[in-house]
Design a protein around this motif. Structure first.
Motif, PDB file in Angstrom:
ATOM      1  N   ILE A 116       0.706  -1.220   0.042  1.00 52.83           N
ATOM      2  CA  ILE A 116      -0.049  -0.094  -0.044  1.00 52.83           C
ATOM      3  C   ILE A 116       0.749   1.201  -0.011  1.00 52.83           C
ATOM      4  O   ILE A 116       1.904   1.332   0.756  1.00 52.83           O
ATOM      5  N   ARG A 117       0.582   2.396  -0.667  1.00 50.33           N
ATOM      6  CA  ARG A 117       1.597   3.475  -1.282  1.00 50.33           C
ATOM      7  C   ARG A 117       0.606   4.504  -1.185  1.00 50.33           C
ATOM      8  O   ARG A 117      -0.353   4.431  -2.061  1.00 50.33           O
ATOM      9  N   LEU A 118       1.201   5.563  -0.581  1.00 47.92           N
ATOM     10  CA  LEU A 118       0.350   6.834  -0.916  1.00 47.92           C
ATOM     11  C   LEU A 118       0.883   7.423  -2.204  1.00 47.92           C
ATOM     12  O   LEU A 118       2.045   7.638  -2.314  1.00 47.92           O
ATOM     13  N   GLN A 119       0.030   7.955  -2.882  1.00 47.66           N
ATOM     14  CA  GLN A 119       0.480   8.640  -4.294  1.00 47.66           C
ATOM     15  C   GLN A 119       0.300  10.121  -4.262  1.00 47.66           C
ATOM     16  O   GLN A 119       1.382  10.845  -4.576  1.00 47.66           O
ATOM     17  N   CYS A 120      -1.015  10.743  -3.655  1.00 53.40           N
ATOM     18  CA  CYS A 120      -1.054  12.286  -3.866  1.00 53.40           C
ATOM     19  C   CYS A 120      -2.133  12.450  -3.207  1.00 53.40           C
ATOM     20  O   CYS A 120      -2.997  11.847  -2.653  1.00 53.40           O
ATOM     21  N   VAL A 121      -2.069  13.859  -2.575  1.00 53.09           N
ATOM     22  CA  VAL A 121      -3.055  14.383  -1.907  1.00 53.09           C
ATOM     23  C   VAL A 121      -3.355  15.708  -2.419  1.00 53.09           C
ATOM     24  O   VAL A 121      -2.414  16.576  -2.888  1.00 53.09           O
ATOM     25  N   ARG A 122      -4.472  16.011  -2.860  1.00 47.93           N
ATOM     26  CA  ARG A 122      -4.833  17.292  -3.625  1.00 47.93           C
ATOM     27  C   ARG A 122      -6.023  17.812  -3.120  1.00 47.93           C
ATOM     28  O   ARG A 122      -7.027  17.283  -2.540  1.00 47.93           O
ATOM     29  N   LEU A 123      -5.834  19.398  -3.210  1.00 44.10           N
ATOM     30  CA  LEU A 123      -7.135  19.930  -2.783  1.00 44.10           C
ATOM     31  C   LEU A 123      -7.709  20.708  -4.291  1.00 44.10           C
ATOM     32  O   LEU A 123      -6.969  21.337  -5.152  1.00 44.10           O
ATOM     33  N   SER A 179      -8.408   8.010   6.506  1.00 48.97           N
ATOM     34  CA  SER A 179      -8.980   8.801   7.349  1.00 48.97           C
ATOM     35  C   SER A 179      -8.153  10.223   7.552  1.00 48.97           C
ATOM     36  O   SER A 179      -7.108   9.926   7.483  1.00 48.97           O
ATOM     37  N   PHE A 180      -8.915  11.154   7.979  1.00 54.38           N
ATOM     38  CA  PHE A 180      -7.802  12.112   8.360  1.00 54.38           C
ATOM     39  C   PHE A 180      -8.331  13.186   9.411  1.00 54.38           C
ATOM     40  O   PHE A 180      -9.565  13.040   9.902  1.00 54.38           O
ATOM     41  N   CYS A 181      -7.493  13.899   9.768  1.00 54.01           N
ATOM     42  CA  CYS A 181      -7.547  15.006  10.788  1.00 54.01           C
ATOM     43  C   CYS A 181      -7.431  16.445  10.542  1.00 54.01           C
ATOM     44  O   CYS A 181      -6.266  16.588   9.601  1.00 54.01           O
ATOM     45  N   MET A 182      -8.396  17.169  10.479  1.00 47.33           N
ATOM     46  CA  MET A 182      -8.289  18.555  10.159  1.00 47.33           C
ATOM     47  C   MET A 182      -7.875  19.529  11.301  1.00 47.33           C
ATOM     48  O   MET A 182      -8.630  19.479  12.395  1.00 47.33           O
ATOM     49  N   ILE A 189      -3.647   6.069   6.461  1.00 46.20           N
ATOM     50  CA  ILE A 189      -4.243   5.027   5.511  1.00 46.20           C
ATOM     51  C   ILE A 189      -4.481   3.730   6.381  1.00 46.20           C
ATOM     52  O   ILE A 189      -3.251   3.164   7.143  1.00 46.20           O
ATOM     53  N   LEU A 190      -5.355   3.103   6.263  1.00 46.34           N
ATOM     54  CA  LEU A 190      -5.704   2.036   7.073  1.00 46.34           C
ATOM     55  C   LEU A 190      -5.746   0.617   6.190  1.00 46.34           C
ATOM     56  O   LEU A 190      -6.326   0.736   5.245  1.00 46.34           O
ATOM     57  N   ARG A 191      -5.205  -0.398   6.801  1.00 48.84           N
ATOM     58  CA  ARG A 191      -5.374  -1.565   6.137  1.00 48.84           C
ATOM     59  C   ARG A 191      -6.094  -2.577   6.975  1.00 48.84           C
ATOM     60  O   ARG A 191      -5.786  -2.849   7.995  1.00 48.84           O
ATOM     61  N   ASN A 192      -7.191  -3.084   6.669  1.00 48.38           N
ATOM     62  CA  ASN A 192      -8.041  -3.807   7.541  1.00 48.38           C
ATOM     63  C   ASN A 192      -8.093  -3.115   8.921  1.00 48.38           C
ATOM     64  O   ASN A 192      -7.976  -3.618   9.839  1.00 48.38           O
ATOM     65  N   HIS A 193      -8.837  -1.591   8.895  1.00 47.49           N
ATOM     66  CA  HIS A 193      -8.857  -0.956   9.907  1.00 47.49           C
ATOM     67  C   HIS A 193      -7.587  -0.837  10.945  1.00 47.49           C
ATOM     68  O   HIS A 193      -7.642  -0.246  11.985  1.00 47.49           O
ATOM     69  N   VAL A 194      -6.462  -1.191  10.188  1.00 50.10           N
ATOM     70  CA  VAL A 194      -5.166  -0.860  11.072  1.00 50.10           C
ATOM     71  C   VAL A 194      -4.314   0.238  10.451  1.00 50.10           C
ATOM     72  O   VAL A 194      -3.889  -0.074   9.380  1.00 50.10           O
ATOM     73  N   PRO A 195      -3.888   1.366  11.101  1.00 47.94           N
ATOM     74  CA  PRO A 195      -3.185   2.196  10.419  1.00 47.94           C
ATOM     75  C   PRO A 195      -2.044   1.608   9.770  1.00 47.94           C
ATOM     76  O   PRO A 195      -0.932   1.103  10.414  1.00 47.94           O
ATOM     77  N   VAL A 196      -1.687   1.904   8.531  1.00 46.07           N
ATOM     78  CA  VAL A 196      -0.360   1.458   7.826  1.00 46.07           C
ATOM     79  C   VAL A 196       0.715   2.571   7.438  1.00 46.07           C
ATOM     80  O   VAL A 196       1.693   2.670   7.434  1.00 46.07           O
ATOM     81  N   ILE A 197      -0.174   3.810   7.170  1.00 51.67           N
ATOM     82  CA  ILE A 197       0.540   4.754   6.763  1.00 51.67           C
ATOM     83  C   ILE A 197      -0.037   6.191   7.396  1.00 51.67           C
ATOM     84  O   ILE A 197      -1.009   6.227   7.671  1.00 51.67           O
ATOM     85  N   LEU A 198       0.887   6.872   8.293  1.00 43.52           N
ATOM     86  CA  LEU A 198       0.665   7.895   8.869  1.00 43.52           C
ATOM     87  C   LEU A 198       1.419   9.021   8.139  1.00 43.52           C
ATOM     88  O   LEU A 198       2.687   8.941   7.985  1.00 43.52           O
TER      89      LEU A 198
END
Lengths: 296, 437
Positions: free
Chosen positions: B283-290, B325-328, B379-388
């Protein structure tokens, strides 16, 4: 908090405030330094409790960390006395002016050891307290002063042994004993005078640490500890007083053992020398003081 | 004049580069002294500048602080913020009289107590009791004063049973608590504090902050350096932001802090994590965009703009259910919301498809307040955070002046929703004759 609330709370706080706002608050002016600065003895007086606590700490820590503790204050001069008695007193047959050689040597070693230790401690004091110098303000002179004062406890302990030895040899002090505190003061002033010079220099030049070691060794032989000052020719006697410790040691022997005559011209020269060294040392220290935190 | 506690005019401090590190040895000075006449001659020959100017010309000096001026009244609490190396500590050292300014002038009315660290002068061999007296004296307290506050200090530090134990046997937490307790009971007219809040566990920090608050609200003049912006904002009435040794901004806490934050974090509307996704990383984060919702690619985002936050991430794990999931947070570090996609029955118990996934969260306009905002992504994998990914995106929402009606203060509140209002006339006074024409 809205503005009116804030205002009322501030007023009520002021009413209970124990700081009198109207009383004259001390004003401190900070500006770049220009050359020589006055000694400001009043400020030193205000910090006298810190002086006491630092000296007290030096003593406490020294005794807590050592196995033998206060015994060291006796061991050092006592064994030096034994060695001196064997080699200089017995083998070399150096005259001791009518008193047994052991007490002749020991009565000089007591003020000498105090001086030597106080000088060494004071010289390294600023560098050793680097942490405090860079984190909090107080008159820096307190630090070498505390080192010198802390040595007085060891002095008192070794002095008690001297009293014991006098009883053992049956030597009664003369009327001149009342002058003894003056000679202790002279030794303290000498240690402080040279100590402030060296401690301030030590901040800039770390070579001082080695110089002190060497200086103390030299000084030991230049002081009439193992030998009487009468070995020095009469016409050189006053110049001999340029070593203030010669005046101190002669004074001790005179006040306690009633030896010979009162140290006249020699003592005058010693006192004048100490006044010169101490005054110049204090001013030099004050001048260097403000750079300590930047350099140390 | 009488209510001024601290006045500083054009204060600067110059250090020689490397001065603190290198002590001179006598040898160096001697060789310099021997070499000086020759160097002097050669410098005259080269018509170079005066002797003491040489260092300046060669850039051997650095101004840690330059041209600092401000007034602090009695009872005022001033916060100083800035990055490491901005000159905060140098300023405190000058005001604490530890070091002298190279130029300028300052006057201080009242006794100064400075806490540049806790536990100055503590000796590990001495007991807690002895260290309280020693440290108190070092900080400038009188013995009588320490006697009076002794029980209070011990109680505050919570070290009653160990008060006669050498502090070298203390845990680091106990040591810090005792050190802070002594410092906290210092009562000078002017208190200078540097980062002492960063000690101990969370509970003790709370206690420290509380104590600091009492001091600050107790009418004492306080100069306070901290990286804890929330503490600064809560405790201070005035804030100075130091940047490269100079005052970058000065004023009310809200304004200065938000300016400081804006400069220290560069806002953006898109962030791409470089490098191609490989199957080795499941699992890998690619991009965050507004992206503004009305389709215009243009920023600025204002308080009225509806926008979408898009998260793109790769999934190569055929067995994983991947979600985001994210926190603002706003610029005061207050958590506005913590959100994840609502439960979707279609995805129930089913693994996510393999490939590049995109989750979009639509955020309405007229909802967030103005200022900097940041998104901490999980980012969660099976409800467990894997990427913070903290600060996955930092963006700025601009204010519009339409409804400001001439008022330019900070709009308070974590959010700024546009809600429906009604205003009706529900009762009108009976008209009296002759009044209404």
């Amino acid at each position: 908090m809205t503005a009116p609330e804030q205002a009322t709370s501030r007023i009520s706080v002021d009413a209970h405030n124990d700081i009198p706002m109207t009383a004259a608050l001390p004003v401190t002016i900070l500006r770049p330094s220009r050359g020589w600065v006055p000694l400001n003895l009043r400020e030193m007086w205000e910090y006298r409790e810190l002086l006491y606590f630092l000296a007290w700490r030096d003593i406490k820590v020294r005794y807590k960390q050592t196995v033998l503790g206060a015994a060291w204050a006796i061991i050092q001069p006592f064994f030096t006395m034994v060695v001196f008695s064997i080699f200089f007193g017995e083998l070399a047959g150096i005259p001791s002016g009518g008193v047994p050689y052991p007490i002749f040597a020991y009565s000089a070693l007591v003020p000498w050891m105090y001086f030597a230790n106080a000088l060494t401690q004071a010289s390294n004091s600023l560098v050793g307290q680097e942490h405090m110098i860079t984190k909090v303000y107080f008159p820096r002179l307190i630090i070498p002063m505390a080192s010198v004062l802390a040595g007085l406890v060891d002095f008192a302990i070794s002095f008690a042994v001297l009293v014991g030895m006098m009883l053992f040899y049956g030597i009664m002090p003369m009327a001149a004993i009342w002058t003894l505190p003056l000679f202790i003061l002279l030794a303290t002033a000498t240690a402080l005078g040279v100590g402030v010079w060296l401690s301030a220099l030590n901040v800039q030049y770390r070579d001082v640490r080695y110089v002190v070691h060497f200086l103390v060794q030299f000084w030991l032989f230049a002081t009439p500890i193992a030998y009487p000052s009468s070995l020095v020719p009469e016409r050189w006697r006053a110049i001999y007083g340029l070593n203030p410790m010669a005046g101190v040691v002669e004074g001790f022997r005179w006040a306690l053992l009633g030896q010979a005559q009162a140290p006249g011209p020699l003592l005058v020269v010693s006192v004048l020398t100490v006044i010169g060294v101490l005054t110049s040392g204090l001013y030099f220290f004050r001048r260097m003081e403000e750079t300590f935190a930047d350099v140390v | 004049m009488n209510d001024i506690a601290v006045r500083i005019e054009g204060v600067g401090k110059r250090y020689r580069i490397g001065q603190r590190e290198s002590y001179k040895t006598l040898r160096d000075t001697l060789t310099n002294a021997v070499g000086a006449p020759f160097r002097r001659l050669s410098s005259i020959a080269r018509r170079s500048s005066a002797d003491n100017q040489r260092g300046v010309a060669r850039g051997e000096y650095i101004w840690a602080l330059r041209d600092i001026s401000f007034d602090l009244k009695h009872g005022e609490v001033l916060g100083v913020i800035g990055r490491n190396g901005a000159g905060k500590s140098t300023l405190l050292k000058i005001l604490s009289r530890i070091t002298r300014p190279t130029e300028g002038y300052a006057e201080i009315h009242g006794r100064v107590g400075s806490l540049l660290e806790v536990g100055t002068g503590f000796n590990p061999e001495l007991t807690g009791r002895e260290n309280i007296y020693l440290n108190g004296a070092v900080l400038g307290m009188k013995k009588a004063e320490i006697d009076r506050k002794f029980d209070e200090i011990v109680a505050f530090a919570e070290v009653e049973q160990f008060i006669d134990t050498p502090v070298k046997r203390y845990s680091s937490g106990m040591y810090m608590r005792l050190a802070f307790a002594v410092a906290a009971h210092l009562e000078p007219e002017i208190l200078i504090v540097d980062e002492v809040l960063a000690v101990g566990d969370a509970e003790f920090q709370k206690k420290c902050l509380g104590k600091m608050g009492d001091v600050a609200k107790g009418g004492r003049t306080v100069l306070f350096v901290s990286h804890n912006l929330l503490a600064i904002e809560n405790l201070c009435e005035q804030v100075i932001w130091l940047k490269n040794g100079e005052i970058a901004r000065q004023g009310s806490p809200g304004q200065v802090i938000s300016n400081y934050l804006q400069s220290s974090i560069s806002p953006s509307t898109e962030r791409v994590w470089s490098g191609l996704a490989t199957a080795r990383e499941k699992i890998r984060l690619q991009c965050v965009r507004l992206r503004p919702s009305d389709g215009t690619a243009s920023v600025p985002i204002t308080v009225h703009t509806a926008f979408a936050l898009e998260f793109e991430y790769w999934n190569f794990d055929p067995t994983a259910y991947v979600s985001v999931s994210f926190c603002m947070y706003n610029e005061h570090d207050i958590l506005l919301f913590d959100i994840c996609p609502p439960f979707d029955p279609d995805w129930r118990q089913k693994p996510s498809p393999i490939g590049l996934l995109r989750s979009i969260c639509h955020i309405p306009g007229d909802f967030l307040n103005d200022g900097l905002h940041r998104v901490d992504l999980i980012i969660l994998r099976n409800h467990v955070p894997v990427i913070l990914e903290p600060q996955a995106l930092v963006f700025h929402i601009q204010d519009t002046l339409e409804e400001r009606a001439g008022w330019y203060g900070e709009w308070p509140g974590a959010i700024r929703p546009m809600l429906t209002w009604e205003t009706n006339l529900s009762l009108s006074p009976r008209p009296t004759t002759g009044d209404v024409v």
